[in-house]
Scaffold this motif. Structure first.
Motif: not given
Length: 216
Positions: A115-119, A127-131, A149-153, A155-169
């Motif tokens: 999730v941090a990498l997606a943020v 990212f700094e706000t999230f961290y 925490a991403a949502q409080r920053a 950011l769109d929660r579903s979008q961040v989740f979808n980014l977080s599971i990408q193979p690049q991470h």
């Protein structure tokens, strides 16, 4: 993660498989040091660090970092170290501080790191706000906590989740594990300051002293 998060993409099994791939990256069986004694940064480790994707370089824009920290959100000293980082950046406008996701604890840490990498992909500001939001909290941090925490920053929660599971991470985290291996460590926090590696928490005063003489 929650049922809603599982519906947004591949299941938690994907994350477990990714965890196995990352944690099987050849980490050395090194016990946690009792004292934080520096060791030289080897050329091999320096090359891996310089080429590492997914570093969050906070602070002075366009400035090489004088300190790099390998982090696990569930390590005992992570929150203290993150709040130290805030103090250091507030006191020195010329300081750049790099954060590397290096989950070592368990699958919760891996989820949160993804999730941090997606943020981070959304920018250094979010990212700094999230961290720091996570650092000011309490309790274990997993993917669900990190997504909140991403949502409080803002950011769109579903979008961040979808980014977080990408193979690049998965690749990013595997390369961070290879860096940890080259550094000869298994636990975090780990700091690289002035060509030296410190495995274990450094208090704020010692960090300030080391940074006062460190070059990027």
């Amino acid at each position: 993660m929650s049922g809603d998060d599982r519906n947004a993409g591949p299941s938690r099994r994907f994350l477990l498989q990714s965890a196995a791939a990352v944690l099987a990256a050849g980490l050395p069986a090194v016990a946690r040091a009792q004292a934080v004694v520096p060791r030289p940064l080897t050329p091999e480790a320096a090359a891996k660090l310089n080429a590492l994707p997914g570093k969050a370089v906070l602070g002075a824009p366009g400035t090489p970092p004088r300190i790099t920290e390998l982090v696990d959100f569930n390590a005992a000293d992570w929150r203290r170290s993150a709040l130290d980082m805030r103090e250091l950046l507030a006191a020195d406008a010329r300081l750049a501080y790099a954060v590397v996701q290096a989950p070592r604890f368990d699958v919760r840490s891996l989820e949160a790191a993804r999730v941090a990498l997606a943020v981070l992909g959304k920018g250094l500001g979010p990212f700094e706000t999230f961290y720091l939001d996570l650092a000011e909290g309490t309790g274990p941090i997993d993917g669900v906590v990190a997504l909140a925490a991403a949502q409080r920053a803002e950011l769109d929660r579903s979008q961040v989740f979808n980014l977080s599971i990408q193979p690049q991470h998965t690749e990013d985290l595997s390369r961070a594990a290879a860096l940890a291996s080259a550094l000869g460590i298994i636990d975090t926090p780990v700091y690289v300051i002035g060509g030296q590696v410190f495995a274990g928490y450094l208090d704020l005063a010692r960090k300030r002293a080391l940074l006062s003489t460190a070059k990027p």
